[in-house]
Design a protein around this motif. Structure first.
Motif, PDB file in Angstrom:
ATOM      1  N   ALA A   1       0.829  -1.208   0.000  1.00  0.00           N
ATOM      2  CA  ALA A   1       0.000   0.000   0.000  1.00  0.00           C
ATOM      3  C   ALA A   1       0.862   1.256   0.000  1.00  0.00           C
ATOM      4  O   ALA A   1       0.569   2.224  -0.721  1.00  0.00           O
ATOM      5  N   GLU A   2       1.924   1.247   0.789  1.00  0.00           N
ATOM      6  CA  GLU A   2       2.821   2.401   0.825  1.00  0.00           C
ATOM      7  C   GLU A   2       3.496   2.607  -0.532  1.00  0.00           C
ATOM      8  O   GLU A   2       3.643   3.742  -0.990  1.00  0.00           O
ATOM      9  N   ASP A   3       3.873   1.514  -1.192  1.00  0.00           N
ATOM     10  CA  ASP A   3       4.470   1.612  -2.518  1.00  0.00           C
ATOM     11  C   ASP A   3       3.463   2.164  -3.528  1.00  0.00           C
ATOM     12  O   ASP A   3       3.775   3.077  -4.293  1.00  0.00           O
ATOM     13  N   ILE A   4       2.258   1.642  -3.506  1.00  0.00           N
ATOM     14  CA  ILE A   4       1.225   2.100  -4.439  1.00  0.00           C
ATOM     15  C   ILE A   4       0.912   3.578  -4.215  1.00  0.00           C
ATOM     16  O   ILE A   4       0.670   4.321  -5.170  1.00  0.00           O
ATOM     17  N   SER A   5       0.963   4.031  -2.977  1.00  0.00           N
ATOM     18  CA  SER A   5       0.649   5.436  -2.681  1.00  0.00           C
ATOM     19  C   SER A   5       1.616   6.404  -3.354  1.00  0.00           C
ATOM     20  O   SER A   5       1.292   7.580  -3.518  1.00  0.00           O
ATOM     21  N   GLN A   6       2.772   5.917  -3.765  1.00  0.00           N
ATOM     22  CA  GLN A   6       3.769   6.757  -4.422  1.00  0.00           C
ATOM     23  C   GLN A   6       3.668   6.724  -5.951  1.00  0.00           C
ATOM     24  O   GLN A   6       4.479   7.338  -6.648  1.00  0.00           O
ATOM     25  N   GLU A   7       2.679   6.013  -6.464  1.00  0.00           N
ATOM     26  CA  GLU A   7       2.529   5.865  -7.914  1.00  0.00           C
ATOM     27  C   GLU A   7       2.249   7.227  -8.559  1.00  0.00           C
ATOM     28  O   GLU A   7       1.387   7.972  -8.093  1.00  0.00           O
ATOM     29  N   PRO A   8       2.979   7.555  -9.630  1.00  0.00           N
ATOM     30  CA  PRO A   8       2.763   8.850 -10.302  1.00  0.00           C
ATOM     31  C   PRO A   8       1.318   9.027 -10.770  1.00  0.00           C
ATOM     32  O   PRO A   8       0.729   8.105 -11.331  1.00  0.00           O
ATOM     33  N   ASN A   9       0.775  10.175 -10.497  1.00  0.00           N
ATOM     34  CA  ASN A   9      -0.573  10.575 -10.937  1.00  0.00           C
ATOM     35  C   ASN A   9      -1.715   9.776 -10.303  1.00  0.00           C
ATOM     36  O   ASN A   9      -2.846   9.866 -10.765  1.00  0.00           O
ATOM     37  N   LEU A  10      -1.433   9.016  -9.245  1.00  0.00           N
ATOM     38  CA  LEU A  10      -2.501   8.324  -8.524  1.00  0.00           C
ATOM     39  C   LEU A  10      -3.185   9.331  -7.602  1.00  0.00           C
ATOM     40  O   LEU A  10      -2.534   9.993  -6.800  1.00  0.00           O
ATOM     41  N   ILE A  11      -4.502   9.446  -7.729  1.00  0.00           N
ATOM     42  CA  ILE A  11      -5.277  10.328  -6.858  1.00  0.00           C
ATOM     43  C   ILE A  11      -5.677   9.565  -5.595  1.00  0.00           C
ATOM     44  O   ILE A  11      -5.512  10.042  -4.486  1.00  0.00           O
ATOM     45  N   TRP A  12      -6.221   8.355  -5.781  1.00  0.00           N
ATOM     46  CA  TRP A  12      -6.582   7.508  -4.651  1.00  0.00           C
ATOM     47  C   TRP A  12      -6.760   6.066  -5.097  1.00  0.00           C
ATOM     48  O   TRP A  12      -6.876   5.777  -6.279  1.00  0.00           O
ATOM     49  N   LYS A  13      -6.741   5.183  -4.116  1.00  0.00           N
ATOM     50  CA  LYS A  13      -7.060   3.770  -4.323  1.00  0.00           C
ATOM     51  C   LYS A  13      -7.954   3.330  -3.172  1.00  0.00           C
ATOM     52  O   LYS A  13      -7.691   3.664  -2.013  1.00  0.00           O
ATOM     53  N   VAL A  14      -8.969   2.557  -3.493  1.00  0.00           N
ATOM     54  CA  VAL A  14      -9.807   1.905  -2.499  1.00  0.00           C
ATOM     55  C   VAL A  14      -9.562   0.402  -2.640  1.00  0.00           C
ATOM     56  O   VAL A  14      -9.675  -0.152  -3.741  1.00  0.00           O
ATOM     57  N   TRP A  15      -9.186  -0.228  -1.548  1.00  0.00           N
ATOM     58  CA  TRP A  15      -8.937  -1.676  -1.543  1.00  0.00           C
ATOM     59  C   TRP A  15     -10.271  -2.396  -1.388  1.00  0.00           C
ATOM     60  O   TRP A  15     -11.082  -2.016  -0.539  1.00  0.00           O
ATOM     61  N   THR A  16     -10.491  -3.439  -2.192  1.00  0.00           N
ATOM     62  CA  THR A  16     -11.749  -4.171  -2.144  1.00  0.00           C
ATOM     63  C   THR A  16     -11.483  -5.649  -1.849  1.00  0.00           C
ATOM     64  O   THR A  16     -10.428  -6.180  -2.222  1.00  0.00           O
ATOM     65  N   GLU A  17     -12.444  -6.283  -1.174  1.00  0.00           N
ATOM     66  CA  GLU A  17     -12.311  -7.707  -0.864  1.00  0.00           C
ATOM     67  C   GLU A  17     -13.670  -8.294  -0.530  1.00  0.00           C
ATOM     68  O   GLU A  17     -14.564  -7.591  -0.055  1.00  0.00           O
ATOM     69  N   SER A  18     -13.804  -9.577  -0.808  1.00  0.00           N
ATOM     70  CA  SER A  18     -14.991 -10.320  -0.403  1.00  0.00           C
ATOM     71  C   SER A  18     -14.563 -11.758  -0.130  1.00  0.00           C
ATOM     72  O   SER A  18     -14.307 -12.524  -1.072  1.00  0.00           O
ATOM     73  N   SER A  19     -14.469 -12.099   1.151  1.00  0.00           N
ATOM     74  CA  SER A  19     -14.100 -13.478   1.484  1.00  0.00           C
ATOM     75  C   SER A  19     -15.189 -14.448   1.028  1.00  0.00           C
ATOM     76  O   SER A  19     -14.888 -15.568   0.629  1.00  0.00           O
ATOM     77  N   GLU A  20     -16.443 -13.993   1.043  1.00  0.00           N
ATOM     78  CA  GLU A  20     -17.553 -14.848   0.617  1.00  0.00           C
ATOM     79  C   GLU A  20     -17.457 -15.199  -0.873  1.00  0.00           C
ATOM     80  O   GLU A  20     -17.760 -16.317  -1.270  1.00  0.00           O
ATOM     81  N   LYS A  21     -17.058 -14.244  -1.681  1.00  0.00           N
ATOM     82  CA  LYS A  21     -16.928 -14.468  -3.121  1.00  0.00           C
ATOM     83  C   LYS A  21     -15.542 -14.970  -3.507  1.00  0.00           C
ATOM     84  O   LYS A  21     -15.331 -15.388  -4.645  1.00  0.00           O
ATOM     85  N   GLY A  22     -14.588 -14.872  -2.582  1.00  0.00           N
ATOM     86  CA  GLY A  22     -13.225 -15.303  -2.865  1.00  0.00           C
ATOM     87  C   GLY A  22     -12.510 -14.394  -3.851  1.00  0.00           C
ATOM     88  O   GLY A  22     -11.792 -14.872  -4.729  1.00  0.00           O
ATOM     89  N   VAL A  23     -12.713 -13.076  -3.686  1.00  0.00           N
ATOM     90  CA  VAL A  23     -12.064 -12.114  -4.583  1.00  0.00           C
ATOM     91  C   VAL A  23     -11.471 -10.960  -3.777  1.00  0.00           C
ATOM     92  O   VAL A  23     -11.881 -10.691  -2.651  1.00  0.00           O
ATOM     93  N   ALA A  24     -10.515 -10.298  -4.417  1.00  0.00           N
ATOM     94  CA  ALA A  24      -9.931  -9.079  -3.869  1.00  0.00           C
ATOM     95  C   ALA A  24      -9.565  -8.196  -5.047  1.00  0.00           C
ATOM     96  O   ALA A  24      -9.613  -8.627  -6.205  1.00  0.00           O
ATOM     97  N   GLY A  25      -9.192  -6.963  -4.742  1.00  0.00           N
ATOM     98  CA  GLY A  25      -8.787  -6.058  -5.811  1.00  0.00           C
ATOM     99  C   GLY A  25      -8.754  -4.633  -5.316  1.00  0.00           C
ATOM    100  O   GLY A  25      -8.472  -4.367  -4.150  1.00  0.00           O
ATOM    101  N   GLY A  26      -9.052  -3.730  -6.243  1.00  0.00           N
ATOM    102  CA  GLY A  26      -9.033  -2.329  -5.878  1.00  0.00           C
ATOM    103  C   GLY A  26      -9.612  -1.460  -6.966  1.00  0.00           C
ATOM    104  O   GLY A  26      -9.720  -1.871  -8.125  1.00  0.00           O
ATOM    105  N   VAL A  27      -9.990  -0.259  -6.560  1.00  0.00           N
ATOM    106  CA  VAL A  27     -10.487   0.754  -7.483  1.00  0.00           C
ATOM    107  C   VAL A  27      -9.530   1.927  -7.365  1.00  0.00           C
ATOM    108  O   VAL A  27      -9.245   2.395  -6.266  1.00  0.00           O
TER     109      VAL A  27
END
Length: 99
Positions: A27-53
Motif C-alpha cells: 500500500a505504501e508503494d502504491i501510494s507513491q505511484e505517479p498521478n494516482l489520486i486515490w485507491k480503495v482496496w476491495t475484498e470479499s471473502s464470501e466471493k473469494g475475490v480481492a482487488g481495488g479501485v
C-alpha cells in the motif's frame, strides 16, 4: 482526463485486518505511484475475490499502472486478473463529490 481502474482477481485471503498487516508495504508503494489520486482496496471473502479501485489523473498513467500491477500480481502467482478502465466525467463527478 481522469481514468478509473477496477482490478479484481481470485483470492483466498488474507482479508480485513490480516490483509492490512500483510499488504502495508505494498500500500505504501502504491501510494507513491505517479498521478494516482486515490485507491480503495476491495475484498470479499464470501466471493473469494480481492482487488481495488484506482483513480488516476491521466489515461497514460492508468495504463502504465495497469501493466505494472498486472505483472506484479502475476509474479505473486495470481491469475484470472480482470481489469476494467473507465473515463471519468469530471464536471458531473465534481457535483457528486467524486473529485
Amino acid at each position: 482526463m481522469a481514468t478509473l481502474l477496477v482490478f479484481e482477481f481470485p483470492s483466498e485471503g488474507p482479508f480485513g485486518g490480516a490483509a492490512a498487516e500483510a499488504y502495508r508495504e505494498l500500500a505504501e508503494d502504491i501510494s507513491q505511484e505517479p498521478n494516482l489520486i486515490w485507491k480503495v482496496w476491495t475484498e470479499s471473502s464470501e466471493k473469494g475475490v480481492a482487488g481495488g479501485v484506482y483513480l488516476f489523473e491521466t489515461e497514460d498513467a492508468a495504463r502504465a499502472y495497469t501493466e505494472k500491477h498486472a505483472a506484479r500480481l502475476t509474479n505473486f502467482g495470481i491469475t484470472d486478473i480482470q481489469v476494467r478502465e473507465y473515463s471519468v466525467n469530471d464536471p458531473l463527478s465534481v457535483i457528486t463529490r467524486g473529485r
